[in-house]
Design an enzyme around this catalytic site. Structure first.
Site, short mmCIF file in Angstrom:
data_model
loop_
_atom_site.label_atom_id
_atom_site.label_comp_id
_atom_site.label_asym_id
_atom_site.label_seq_id
_atom_site.Cartn_x
_atom_site.Cartn_y
_atom_site.Cartn_z
N ASN A 32 15.24 11.71 32.62
CA ASN A 32 14.42 11.52 33.83
C ASN A 32 13.42 10.37 33.67
OD1 ASN A 32 12.49 12.57 32.13
ND2 ASN A 32 11.81 14.21 33.50
N ASP A 58 16.14 15.28 36.38
CA ASP A 58 15.12 16.07 35.69
C ASP A 58 15.73 17.44 35.40
OD1 ASP A 58 12.97 17.68 34.92
OD2 ASP A 58 11.56 16.45 36.07
N SER A 125 12.65 20.97 14.47
CA SER A 125 11.66 20.15 13.75
C SER A 125 11.20 20.87 12.49
CB SER A 125 10.47 19.94 14.69
OG SER A 125 9.38 19.41 13.98
N THR A 127 8.39 21.11 11.75
CA THR A 127 7.14 21.76 12.11
C THR A 127 7.28 23.29 12.10
OG1 THR A 127 5.30 21.60 13.67
CG2 THR A 127 7.45 21.71 14.66
N TYR A 150 3.71 22.99 21.34
CA TYR A 150 4.90 22.17 21.09
C TYR A 150 5.74 22.81 19.97
CZ TYR A 150 8.01 18.77 19.07
OH TYR A 150 9.14 18.18 18.54
N LYS A 154 9.78 24.82 19.80
CA LYS A 154 10.92 24.60 18.90
C LYS A 154 11.36 25.94 18.29
CE LYS A 154 11.37 20.40 19.82
NZ LYS A 154 12.53 19.98 20.63
N TYR A 177 14.48 18.16 12.10
CA TYR A 177 14.17 16.79 11.66
C TYR A 177 12.87 16.79 10.88
CZ TYR A 177 16.70 15.90 16.13
OH TYR A 177 17.55 15.91 17.20
N PHE A 178 12.83 15.94 9.85
CA PHE A 178 11.55 15.64 9.21
C PHE A 178 10.95 14.48 10.00
CE2 PHE A 178 10.85 18.72 5.81
CZ PHE A 178 11.93 19.53 6.10
N GLY A 297 -4.87 20.43 12.13
CA GLY A 297 -3.49 20.85 12.34
C GLY A 297 -2.48 20.18 11.42
#
Ligand code: NAD
Ligand code: WQD
Length: 339
Positions: A32, A58, A125, A127, A150, A154, A177-178, A297
């Site tokens: 989008n 979208d 991620s 994360t 966020y 994930k 992913y790193f 964080g």
């Protein structure tokens, strides 16, 4: 064989489209343009000689997603990159993140569950590991309480997929992913951060270009060898190739279970100061920087154990950190018209 790539004009998506097309896949890109530009299509064509099909949709629009699958009824393989990804913004506006990262996933899976067999690659991620207790991080390290909405999207995304594959013909690979960095070596495509970059490498290249006064190094009092935080920086082209291998694995029915998870990193940790030194070496530029407080964080260190990706997926990161940084620098110079 047609593959649907959502978010295919974004940073990682565009590099993946290039790798897919060079392996002979036909690609339909959905984007989008909320964090990308139609110019990327030209960049992809300049590299591969071919533009992918492009749909400006979208994915939060459920009926648009339904129509997309009516139009491309032969598609049963999806690589899903489309999402919002700014950690700080997700804290400010969590509902934007839950809507954009979760509803889009649900609508795509709803279409795929109607198929006898479907393949779904998901952008997860590192994360999800938070501050892992042991380094390097293996895939069975526990998922920790998310530090941001966020990060939570994930984790929830991974859970949704794990539930859905049990009762549908969908097979999935979750790629954690790193830290992806760099650009295509041709400098035809790369990362286009909007506003002040939050990530280290675009901040470094913009500083070297004179767009930023200096890099703030977030903390030098971590219990690491030089006191700065450690990450696993992976060349985006290597990361893109992992998606091609993953989708081929599902198409070839070589997966061992309906959902598989792989770390995608290099296995090597680099500190912020090491990144600065490596950048100075490849660019020949002195990088002005200043040590400031830690960023809230941030974890102290995160780097991947890549044994599973290497032996089971059959994928290895090939590029060096220097090659990745050189490509990021070449791209920065190109977009500022100095190359
Ligand atoms: P990006 O922002 O460059 O690309 C995402 C693309 O998706 C953009 O082109 C954007 O316009 C598009 N998009 C967003 N919402 C959409 C929607 N509702 N409908 C259609 N298109 C939409 O991001 P990226 O760095 O390429 O990241 C790709 C994926 O990888 C994301 O899911 C991100 O969370 C994940 N990821 C990124 C990193 C990273 O450091 N870049 C690390 C781990 C995971
Ligand atoms: C790397 C290192 C910073 C900027 C973030 C997201 C994560 C993932 C990737 C998607 C850290 C330091 C940075 C600066 C600095 N995205 N730094 N000065 O924090 O590992 O991960 O992007 O899933 O979810 O949190 O990456 O590039 O922001 O930072 O010193 O101006 O560089 O403290 O140690 P991070 P990053």
């Amino acid at each position: 064989m047609k593959i649907l790539v959502t978010g295919g004009l974004g940073f990682i998506g565009s590099h993946t489209v290039v790798e897919l097309q060079s392996k002979g896949f036909d690609v339909v890109v959905v984007d989008n343009l909320s964090n990308s530009s139609p110019e990327v299509l030209k960049g992809i064509e300049n590299i591969t000689g071919k533009q992918p099909f492009f749909e400006n949709i979208d994915l939060r629009d459920k009926s648009a997603v339904q129509n997309l699958f009516k139009k491309y009824s032969d598609i049963n393989s999806v690589i899903h990159f489309a999402a919002s990804k700014a950690v700080g913004e997700s804290v400010e506006n969590p509902l934007l993140y839950y809507e954009n990262n979760i509803s889009t996933l649900v609508y795509l899976l709803q279409e795929l569950q109607a198929k006898k067999e479907a393949h779904f690659i998901f952008s997860s991620s590192c994360t999800v590991y938070g501050q892992a207790e042991t380094m390097p991080i293996t895939e069975d390290a526990p998922v920790q309480l998310a530090m941001s909405p966020y990060g939570n999207t994930k984790q929830i995304g991974e859970e949704i997929i794990s539930d859905v594959v049990k009762v549908t013909g969908i097979h999935s690979i979750l790629l954690r992913y790193f830290n992806p960095i760099g650009a295509h070596p041709s400098a035809e495509i790369g990362e286009l951060p909007i506003g002040v970059p939050q990530n280290l490498v675009p901040f470094i290249t913009q500083t070297a270009m004179g767009l930023r006064k200096e890099l703030s190094v977030f903390g030098n009092d971590y219990p690491t060898p030089d006191g700065t935080a450690i990450r696993d920086y992976i060349h985006v082209v290597d990361l893109a190739k992992a998606h091609v291998v993953a989708v081929q694995r599902l198409i070839g029915k070589n997966n061992l279970s309906k959902v598989e998870t792989f770390n995608v990193g290099t296995g090597k940790g680099s500190s912020v100061l090491e990144m600065i030194t490596a950048f100075e070496k490849v660019s020949g530029q002195k990088l002005p920087y200043r040590i400031v407080d830690r960023r809230g964080g941030d974890v102290m260190e995160a780097y991947a154990n890549t044994a599973k990706a290497n032996s089971v997926l059959g994928w290895n990161a090939e590029s060096s950190l220097e090659e990745a940084l050189a490509s990021a620098w070449k791209w920065e110079q190109k977009i500022r018209n100095k190359a």
